[in-house]
Design a protein around this motif. Structure first.
Motif, PDB file in Angstrom:
ATOM      1  N   LYS A 180       0.590  -1.074  -0.310  1.00 43.19           N
ATOM      2  CA  LYS A 180      -0.052   0.621  -0.176  1.00 43.19           C
ATOM      3  C   LYS A 180       0.729   1.165  -0.014  1.00 43.19           C
ATOM      4  O   LYS A 180       0.528   2.106  -0.733  1.00 43.19           O
ATOM      5  CB  LYS A 180      -0.722   0.104   1.463  1.00 43.19           C
ATOM      6  N   ARG A 181       1.881   1.203   1.077  1.00 47.54           N
ATOM      7  CA  ARG A 181       2.878   2.758   0.889  1.00 47.54           C
ATOM      8  C   ARG A 181       4.030   2.920  -0.448  1.00 47.54           C
ATOM      9  O   ARG A 181       3.430   3.564  -0.862  1.00 47.54           O
ATOM     10  CB  ARG A 181       3.528   2.642   1.419  1.00 47.54           C
ATOM     11  N   GLU A 186       3.489   7.111   2.055  1.00 43.46           N
ATOM     12  CA  GLU A 186       3.759   6.748   3.299  1.00 43.46           C
ATOM     13  C   GLU A 186       2.682   7.715   3.945  1.00 43.46           C
ATOM     14  O   GLU A 186       2.239   6.726   5.283  1.00 43.46           O
ATOM     15  CB  GLU A 186       4.715   8.215   3.519  1.00 43.46           C
ATOM     16  N   ARG A 187       1.581   8.396   3.373  1.00 46.31           N
ATOM     17  CA  ARG A 187       0.236   7.976   3.782  1.00 46.31           C
ATOM     18  C   ARG A 187      -0.901   7.976   3.390  1.00 46.31           C
ATOM     19  O   ARG A 187      -0.737   7.621   2.075  1.00 46.31           O
ATOM     20  CB  ARG A 187      -0.032   9.833   4.192  1.00 46.31           C
ATOM     21  N   PHE A 188      -1.969   7.116   3.746  1.00 45.41           N
ATOM     22  CA  PHE A 188      -2.677   6.539   3.142  1.00 45.41           C
ATOM     23  C   PHE A 188      -3.734   6.126   4.145  1.00 45.41           C
ATOM     24  O   PHE A 188      -4.001   6.151   5.577  1.00 45.41           O
ATOM     25  CB  PHE A 188      -2.832   5.005   2.122  1.00 45.41           C
ATOM     26  N   GLY A 189      -5.157   5.531   3.595  1.00 45.27           N
ATOM     27  CA  GLY A 189      -6.535   5.415   4.562  1.00 45.27           C
ATOM     28  C   GLY A 189      -7.744   5.381   4.475  1.00 45.27           C
ATOM     29  O   GLY A 189      -7.753   5.375   2.641  1.00 45.27           O
ATOM     30  N   VAL A 195      -2.313   5.562   8.245  1.00 47.04           N
ATOM     31  CA  VAL A 195      -1.668   5.008   8.692  1.00 47.04           C
ATOM     32  C   VAL A 195      -0.436   6.044   7.863  1.00 47.04           C
ATOM     33  O   VAL A 195      -1.356   6.597   6.723  1.00 47.04           O
ATOM     34  CB  VAL A 195      -1.168   3.631   7.484  1.00 47.04           C
ATOM     35  N   GLU A 196       0.170   6.310   8.445  1.00 48.08           N
ATOM     36  CA  GLU A 196       1.558   6.825   7.933  1.00 48.08           C
ATOM     37  C   GLU A 196       2.920   6.441   8.563  1.00 48.08           C
ATOM     38  O   GLU A 196       2.744   6.191   9.591  1.00 48.08           O
ATOM     39  CB  GLU A 196       1.587   8.549   8.909  1.00 48.08           C
ATOM     40  N   PHE A 197       3.856   5.918   7.458  1.00 49.38           N
ATOM     41  CA  PHE A 197       4.968   5.520   7.567  1.00 49.38           C
ATOM     42  C   PHE A 197       5.603   6.936   8.234  1.00 49.38           C
ATOM     43  O   PHE A 197       5.520   7.928   7.354  1.00 49.38           O
ATOM     44  CB  PHE A 197       5.972   4.980   6.694  1.00 49.38           C
ATOM     45  N   ALA A 198       6.792   6.424   8.825  1.00 50.45           N
ATOM     46  CA  ALA A 198       8.272   7.408   8.797  1.00 50.45           C
ATOM     47  C   ALA A 198       8.703   7.290   7.372  1.00 50.45           C
ATOM     48  O   ALA A 198       9.341   6.324   6.909  1.00 50.45           O
ATOM     49  CB  ALA A 198       8.786   7.780  10.099  1.00 50.45           C
ATOM     50  N   PRO A 199       9.432   8.163   6.843  1.00 50.11           N
ATOM     51  CA  PRO A 199      10.370   8.092   6.009  1.00 50.11           C
ATOM     52  C   PRO A 199      12.069   7.791   5.817  1.00 50.11           C
ATOM     53  O   PRO A 199      12.027   6.988   7.231  1.00 50.11           O
ATOM     54  CB  PRO A 199      10.900   9.693   5.644  1.00 50.11           C
ATOM     55  N   GLY A 200      12.148   6.379   5.106  1.00 49.52           N
ATOM     56  CA  GLY A 200      13.172   5.736   5.070  1.00 49.52           C
ATOM     57  C   GLY A 200      12.519   4.174   5.045  1.00 49.52           C
ATOM     58  O   GLY A 200      11.612   4.302   4.660  1.00 49.52           O
ATOM     59  N   ALA A 201      14.229   4.269   5.276  1.00 52.33           N
ATOM     60  CA  ALA A 201      13.930   2.313   4.316  1.00 52.33           C
ATOM     61  C   ALA A 201      13.319   0.828   5.539  1.00 52.33           C
ATOM     62  O   ALA A 201      13.343   1.911   6.420  1.00 52.33           O
ATOM     63  CB  ALA A 201      15.497   1.682   4.169  1.00 52.33           C
ATOM     64  N   GLY A 286      -8.192  -6.336   6.085  1.00 54.27           N
ATOM     65  CA  GLY A 286      -7.748  -6.860   5.641  1.00 54.27           C
ATOM     66  C   GLY A 286      -5.814  -6.456   5.866  1.00 54.27           C
ATOM     67  O   GLY A 286      -5.104  -6.600   5.328  1.00 54.27           O
ATOM     68  N   ILE A 287      -6.267  -5.288   7.246  1.00 52.90           N
ATOM     69  CA  ILE A 287      -4.979  -4.818   7.139  1.00 52.90           C
ATOM     70  C   ILE A 287      -4.333  -6.646   8.271  1.00 52.90           C
ATOM     71  O   ILE A 287      -3.357  -6.354   8.139  1.00 52.90           O
ATOM     72  CB  ILE A 287      -4.734  -3.438   8.216  1.00 52.90           C
TER      73      ILE A 287
END
Length: 299
Positions: A180-181, A186-189, A195-201, A286-287
């Motif tokens: 999804k990301r 980085e942001r979705f929902g 959901v918001e991911f932190a930047p990076g690998a 589905g999460i």
């Protein structure tokens, strides 16, 4: 922007978050945006408990929360229950809920501590308690904040699970979240989750994201559960993977089973008096994954 707190700070933040969540009550939980999702998740947990418990078995619940699953355990005729959670207020509510069960058919004890970052022996009594079933429902992702914490979690499970015992959990589906990301950024929902991911690998441990679920979780830092690493850690501690299914596939698997479908109606997941589960709720379903390990028998 999401900031990853140090492990000790994040554990305290998680405890505070759940301690401060207001109790909606049964009636209140039936009138939220995620009522259908809540009921569906309870259906999944009920089926897991029915499938993997036996009459008189001992249960250790790591992340028992407010005790919302106590009735499910009772219906499976367990013999003994130990509930542990990092949120002391929630543990108190779980203990109260147990005391309010009418003629409870099993003994229960409750302890407040970080079940993943610390040895259970710090508070668990007796310290050498062994369970036939260890359960971790919608909380195990906190163990993957670091490799040290994940290893402590597995040591806790392996050290307190009987040979041939079952470790069952429901966790976020890391593959689903990462895919999804890649597509959405980085942001979705949708209208019920964010959901918001932190930047990076993406890494095996410590990949943080902020998660919000309407009337359940508010901007809480969670961590991806890297399944290959989870399986490897389990094997190192004498546990083998028995089942790994996303909730959608779990549902499809049970559609052909009369008892499972009947339970959908009895738990009001399907109800002619209530709107069907929404498309946004079904996406949120589905999460999650159902994951079950079994401890090897002693040689």
């Amino acid at each position: 922007m999401l900031e990853h707190k140090p492990a000790a700070d994040n554990a305290a933040h998680v405890a505070r978050h759940y301690n401060e969540r207001r109790e909606l009550g049964v009636e209140g939980r039936m009138h939220t945006k995620i009522t259908g999702l809540r009921l569906f998740n309870n259906w999944v947990k009920s089926l897991l408990i029915r499938q993997y418990t036996t009459r008189g078995c001992r249960v250790l619940d790591l992340g028992c929360g407010k005790g919302g699953d106590l009735r499910k355990w009772e219906l499976s005729s367990i013999g003994e229950y130990v509930g542990m959670d990092i949120a002391a207020v929630s543990v108190g509510q779980a203990s109260k809920r147990y005391r309010e069960l009418r003629n409870a058919s099993f003994e229960a004890r409750f302890f407040a501590q970080d079940c993943y970052g610390e040895p259970l022996e710090n508070t668990l009594r007796p310290a050498d308690y062994v369970a036939d079933v260890i359960s971790a429902q919608f909380c195990l992702h906190y163990a993957f904040e670091s490799e040290r914490k994940a290893r402590q979690m597995m040591a806790n499970v392996a050290g307190h699970l009987a040979p041939n015992g079952v470790f069952m959990c429901t966790i976020p589906n890391a593959n689903w979240l990462v895919k999804k990301r890649r597509v959405a950024g980085e942001r979705f929902g949708n209208s019920v989750y964010r959901v918001e991911f932190a930047p990076g690998a993406i890494t095996r441990f410590g990949t943080a994201y902020s998660f919000t679920l309407d009337e359940a979780v508010e901007d809480c830092t969670e961590f991806l559960v890297h399944m290959p690493s989870f399986v490897q850690l389990a094997r190192e501690h004498g546990l083998e993977l028995e089942c790994c299914l996303d909730f959608h596939r779990f549902y499809q698997q049970h559609l052909g089973r009369h008892a499972s479908v009947g339970l959908l109606w009895r738990m009001h997941v399907v109800d002619t008096d209530r709107p069907a589960i929404s498309a946004d709720e079904w996406e949120a379903v589905g999460i999650y994954l159902v994951v079950v390990f079994r401890k090897k028998k002693s040689s």
